[in-house]
Scaffold this motif. Structure first.
Motif, PDB file in Angstrom:
ATOM      1  N   ASP A 274      30.044  39.953  47.673  1.00  0.00           N
ATOM      2  CA  ASP A 274      30.239  41.141  46.837  1.00  0.00           C
ATOM      3  C   ASP A 274      31.477  40.985  45.971  1.00  0.00           C
ATOM      4  O   ASP A 274      31.643  41.678  44.979  1.00  0.00           O
ATOM      5  N   GLU A 275      32.368  40.101  46.421  1.00  0.00           N
ATOM      6  CA  GLU A 275      33.625  39.919  45.702  1.00  0.00           C
ATOM      7  C   GLU A 275      34.062  38.467  45.784  1.00  0.00           C
ATOM      8  O   GLU A 275      33.593  37.705  46.627  1.00  0.00           O
ATOM      9  N   ALA A 276      34.959  38.123  44.889  1.00  0.00           N
ATOM     10  CA  ALA A 276      35.519  36.778  44.823  1.00  0.00           C
ATOM     11  C   ALA A 276      36.860  36.901  44.122  1.00  0.00           C
ATOM     12  O   ALA A 276      37.319  38.008  43.814  1.00  0.00           O
ATOM     13  N   SER A 277      37.488  35.767  43.864  1.00  0.00           N
ATOM     14  CA  SER A 277      38.699  35.795  43.057  1.00  0.00           C
ATOM     15  C   SER A 277      38.610  34.713  41.993  1.00  0.00           C
ATOM     16  O   SER A 277      37.905  33.713  42.154  1.00  0.00           O
ATOM     17  N   VAL A 278      39.323  34.961  40.908  1.00  0.00           N
ATOM     18  CA  VAL A 278      39.286  34.089  39.742  1.00  0.00           C
ATOM     19  C   VAL A 278      40.720  33.785  39.335  1.00  0.00           C
ATOM     20  O   VAL A 278      41.568  34.679  39.339  1.00  0.00           O
ATOM     21  N   ARG A 279      40.977  32.539  39.003  1.00  0.00           N
ATOM     22  CA  ARG A 279      42.237  32.175  38.347  1.00  0.00           C
ATOM     23  C   ARG A 279      41.851  31.750  36.940  1.00  0.00           C
ATOM     24  O   ARG A 279      41.087  30.808  36.745  1.00  0.00           O
TER      25      ARG A 279
ATOM     26  N   ARG B 214      43.633  31.021  33.195  1.00  0.00           N
ATOM     27  CA  ARG B 214      44.871  30.795  32.448  1.00  0.00           C
ATOM     28  C   ARG B 214      46.120  31.133  33.260  1.00  0.00           C
ATOM     29  O   ARG B 214      47.053  31.759  32.778  1.00  0.00           O
ATOM     30  N   GLY B 215      46.085  30.744  34.545  1.00  0.00           N
ATOM     31  CA  GLY B 215      47.247  30.922  35.400  1.00  0.00           C
ATOM     32  C   GLY B 215      47.381  32.275  36.048  1.00  0.00           C
ATOM     33  O   GLY B 215      48.322  32.509  36.796  1.00  0.00           O
ATOM     34  N   THR B 216      46.450  33.189  35.795  1.00  0.00           N
ATOM     35  CA  THR B 216      46.509  34.536  36.360  1.00  0.00           C
ATOM     36  C   THR B 216      45.357  34.741  37.343  1.00  0.00           C
ATOM     37  O   THR B 216      44.205  34.456  37.019  1.00  0.00           O
ATOM     38  N   ASP B 217      45.685  35.246  38.526  1.00  0.00           N
ATOM     39  CA  ASP B 217      44.679  35.514  39.559  1.00  0.00           C
ATOM     40  C   ASP B 217      44.157  36.938  39.453  1.00  0.00           C
ATOM     41  O   ASP B 217      44.931  37.863  39.195  1.00  0.00           O
ATOM     42  N   SER B 218      42.850  37.096  39.653  1.00  0.00           N
ATOM     43  CA  SER B 218      42.216  38.415  39.635  1.00  0.00           C
ATOM     44  C   SER B 218      41.156  38.492  40.719  1.00  0.00           C
ATOM     45  O   SER B 218      40.356  37.563  40.865  1.00  0.00           O
ATOM     46  N   ALA B 219      41.129  39.594  41.452  1.00  0.00           N
ATOM     47  CA  ALA B 219      40.012  39.876  42.345  1.00  0.00           C
ATOM     48  C   ALA B 219      38.876  40.388  41.465  1.00  0.00           C
ATOM     49  O   ALA B 219      39.114  41.146  40.521  1.00  0.00           O
ATOM     50  N   VAL B 220      37.654  39.954  41.755  1.00  0.00           N
ATOM     51  CA  VAL B 220      36.513  40.356  40.928  1.00  0.00           C
ATOM     52  C   VAL B 220      35.355  40.827  41.789  1.00  0.00           C
ATOM     53  O   VAL B 220      35.173  40.385  42.915  1.00  0.00           O
ATOM     54  N   SER B 221      34.587  41.752  41.214  1.00  0.00           N
ATOM     55  CA  SER B 221      33.296  42.089  41.804  1.00  0.00           C
ATOM     56  C   SER B 221      32.274  41.150  41.172  1.00  0.00           C
ATOM     57  O   SER B 221      32.483  40.625  40.079  1.00  0.00           O
TER      58      SER B 221
ATOM     59  N   PHE C 285      26.044  34.974  36.288  1.00  0.00           N
ATOM     60  CA  PHE C 285      26.873  35.875  37.087  1.00  0.00           C
ATOM     61  C   PHE C 285      27.851  36.606  36.177  1.00  0.00           C
ATOM     62  O   PHE C 285      28.425  36.013  35.272  1.00  0.00           O
ATOM     63  N   VAL C 286      28.032  37.889  36.481  1.00  0.00           N
ATOM     64  CA  VAL C 286      29.003  38.721  35.788  1.00  0.00           C
ATOM     65  C   VAL C 286      30.137  38.966  36.774  1.00  0.00           C
ATOM     66  O   VAL C 286      29.923  39.520  37.860  1.00  0.00           O
ATOM     67  N   LEU C 287      31.334  38.532  36.403  1.00  0.00           N
ATOM     68  CA  LEU C 287      32.522  38.708  37.242  1.00  0.00           C
ATOM     69  C   LEU C 287      33.413  39.742  36.572  1.00  0.00           C
ATOM     70  O   LEU C 287      33.870  39.540  35.446  1.00  0.00           O
ATOM     71  N   THR C 288      33.640  40.859  37.254  1.00  0.00           N
ATOM     72  CA  THR C 288      34.387  41.979  36.684  1.00  0.00           C
ATOM     73  C   THR C 288      35.648  42.217  37.507  1.00  0.00           C
ATOM     74  O   THR C 288      35.568  42.417  38.722  1.00  0.00           O
ATOM     75  N   PRO C 289      36.827  42.227  36.851  1.00  0.00           N
ATOM     76  CA  PRO C 289      38.068  42.493  37.575  1.00  0.00           C
ATOM     77  C   PRO C 289      38.023  43.848  38.262  1.00  0.00           C
ATOM     78  O   PRO C 289      37.488  44.815  37.720  1.00  0.00           O
ATOM     79  N   LYS C 290      38.607  43.901  39.448  1.00  0.00           N
ATOM     80  CA  LYS C 290      38.644  45.161  40.203  1.00  0.00           C
ATOM     81  C   LYS C 290      39.847  45.978  39.788  1.00  0.00           C
ATOM     82  O   LYS C 290      40.843  45.512  39.364  1.00  0.00           O
TER      83      LYS C 290
END
Length: 155
Positions: free
Chosen positions: A99-104, A106-113, A150-155
């Motif tokens: 249901d969720e993942a994380s993305v880095r 350009r050097g910035t981390d984001s939790a994503v749905s 896949f659509v990855l959307t920041p939480k």
């Protein structure tokens, strides 16, 4: 257009490229580690790339892989193309189960749905992906499975 992008697109269309995947991914990971995610093999060509981290569906352990992406609507689109191989990459199975993942990016981390685009939405997003990486259409022609978007959307 970045001249290295033309080279990347040209190489990405070669049917032998998937055999080099482990080396390419290993070099990319090393570059990202050395630059703390600011540079990747793709970004030097002008193509967007992210590091996707998602729990393994069987082990629950975090798995990280570099992926070509397209920034879209405040998030990102990624395609499970596996360079046109008949089988999807392992990360597709993990991401499909999450249901969720994380993305880095350009050097910035984001939790994503996470969600999979379907129907007309998938078709529209596919065109966005192909505008960035024309080889996706070539990959789709090589295989019988539908490449998931896949659509990855920041939480």
């Amino acid at each position: 257009m970045n001249p290295l992008r033309r080279v990347a697109v040209h190489l990405g269309a070669r049917p032998w490229l998937p055999r080099c995947a482990r080396v390419i991914v290993g070099v990319d990971r090393a570059i990202q580690k050395l630059t703390r995610g600011r540079f990747t093999l793709l970004t030097v060509t002008g193509l967007p790339e992210l590091m996707l981290t998602v729990a393994g569906r069987k082990t629950g352990l975090p798995r990280t892989t570099p992926l070509l992406c397209v920034p879209y609507g405040g998030g990102w689109l990624v395609a499970g193309s596996n360079w046109g191989n008949p089988a999807p990459p392992a990360w597709v199975h993990n991401l499909s189960a999450a249901d969720e993942a994380s993305v880095r990016f350009r050097g910035t981390d984001s939790a994503v749905s996470v969600r999979i685009a379907e129907g007309a939405e998938r078709d529209a997003m596919w065109r966005v992906l192909v505008a960035t990486w024309p080889n996706y259409d070539l990959y789709a022609e090589r295989i019988e499975r539908e490449i998931p978007v896949f659509v990855l959307t920041p939480k």
